[in-house]
Design a protein around this motif. Structure first.
Motif: not given
Length: 339
Positions: A303-308
């Motif tokens: 649920g947490i943005p980590k990568f593009r």
């Protein structure tokens, strides 16, 4: 010397009594303000562990109790609470005579320390654990008895976990390897120290499922701890706990985390819809997202943005290509609040 200068026997006795009384008060009165007090020393039962040593032992075994409670709760699938009740020093003979009979005793080695230590588990603890392992709710028996061969085999599995937790707790002092030597049903025939040798006794209360409770004890003879007695201080243990972990420790931690599963998903874009529009959606409808085709996708981990990432395919399957990581300070810009 004239007769007038001669003291009578009564006067001599009175003078000696006065001198003796004054000497006793001056020499042995610990409450006197200006006089030095003396403490009687018992050569048959010397105090080999200082207060600082006992406090350090309590700190070590507080950690052991917490770890053991978590391990047994997971293993038995019921709440197990372990707390340190007391840390004392006494002679080995006094320790043996104070223990109940029968009792499950584990003889343990803590290499590279010399000698052996003892772990005792009362029948309330062992019977409750065995009841739980056999499908019960963990009710303890009121009448103590010796374990059967099958029950001893079951409780040995729990003792192995106890020993592992003890080994990890003592690693704050120095790296150790704990192993079970044998099991007995009383202390009478076990001689890990001479009768007059001083031992440290750590007593624990074990509560099973919030109902029954019993005692567990650790007996640590002084000769076993003599080589590390200088490291038994609160300051040393605190420094060891907060020292920087080595590359080997980090490697072990990553190895343990390697088998953990995590939930990942990729966000193609977002769109705002009214409830009416959502209810009217049909197969074939097209939704216009707030992102362009050329914009990178956001990869969420738990649920947490980590990568593009960039979208694509591999072997006719949808895939993504990670292009960079998202830093914590960038989360606000993409509308994520960790609070």
């Amino acid at each position: 010397m004239s007769d007038s200068d001669t003291l009578s026997q009564e006067e001599i006795d009175s003078l000696l009594a006065t001198l003796t009384s004054g000497l006793d008060e001056e020499t042995f009165d610990d409450t006197a303000g200006d006089t030095k007090g003396y403490k009687l020393y018992n050569f048959r039962r010397p105090d080999k562990f200082s207060k600082d040593h006992l406090r350090a032992l309590q700190t070590i075994h507080d950690g052991f109790a917490r770890q053991l409670g978590l391990v047994l709760t997971s293993y038995l699938r019921m709440q197990v609470d372990v707390d340190v009740v007391s840390v004392d020093q006494l002679t080995y003979d006094e320790f043996v005579r104070s223990m109940p009979n029968p009792i499950t005793v584990s003889i343990i080695e803590l290499l590279p320390l010399p000698g052996q230590i003892l772990m005792g588990m009362g029948h309330e603890v062992t019977s409750g654990i065995i009841d739980r392992m056999l499908g019960g709710v963990g009710v303890s028996e009121t009448r103590p008895r010796e374990l059967t061969d099958i029950e001893e085999s079951l409780i040995r599995r729990v003792i192995d976990k106890n020993i592992k937790a003890l080994e990890e707790a003592w690693n704050t002092v120095m790296p150790m390897e704990a192993s079970l030597v044998s099991m007995e049903d009383n202390y009478i025939l076990i001689q890990v120290a001479t009768p007059g040798e001083i031992v440290a006794l750590i007593t624990f209360e074990v509560q099973l499922g919030g109902r029954d409770s019993g005692l567990m004890s650790l007996c640590l003879p002084y000769p076993v701890l003599e080589s590390v007695i200088g490291q038994l201080s609160a300051q040393h243990i605190f420094h060891s706990k907060h020292s920087e972990s080595s590359a080997e420790d980090r490697g072990k931690l990553l190895q343990k985390l390697g088998s953990a599963t995590t939930k990942m998903n990729v966000i193609l874009g977002n769109v705002d819809l009214t409830t009416k529009e959502l209810l009217e959606l049909r197969v074939g409808d097209v939704l216009r997202l707030d992102s362009l085709v050329t914009d990178p996708l956001i990869v969420n981990v738990e649920g947490i943005p980590k990568f593009r990432a960039r979208p694509g395919t591999i072997k006719n399957k949808v895939a993504i290509n990670i292009i960079n990581t998202i830093k914590i300070e960038e989360l606000d810009s993409i509308g994520v609040d960790l609070k």
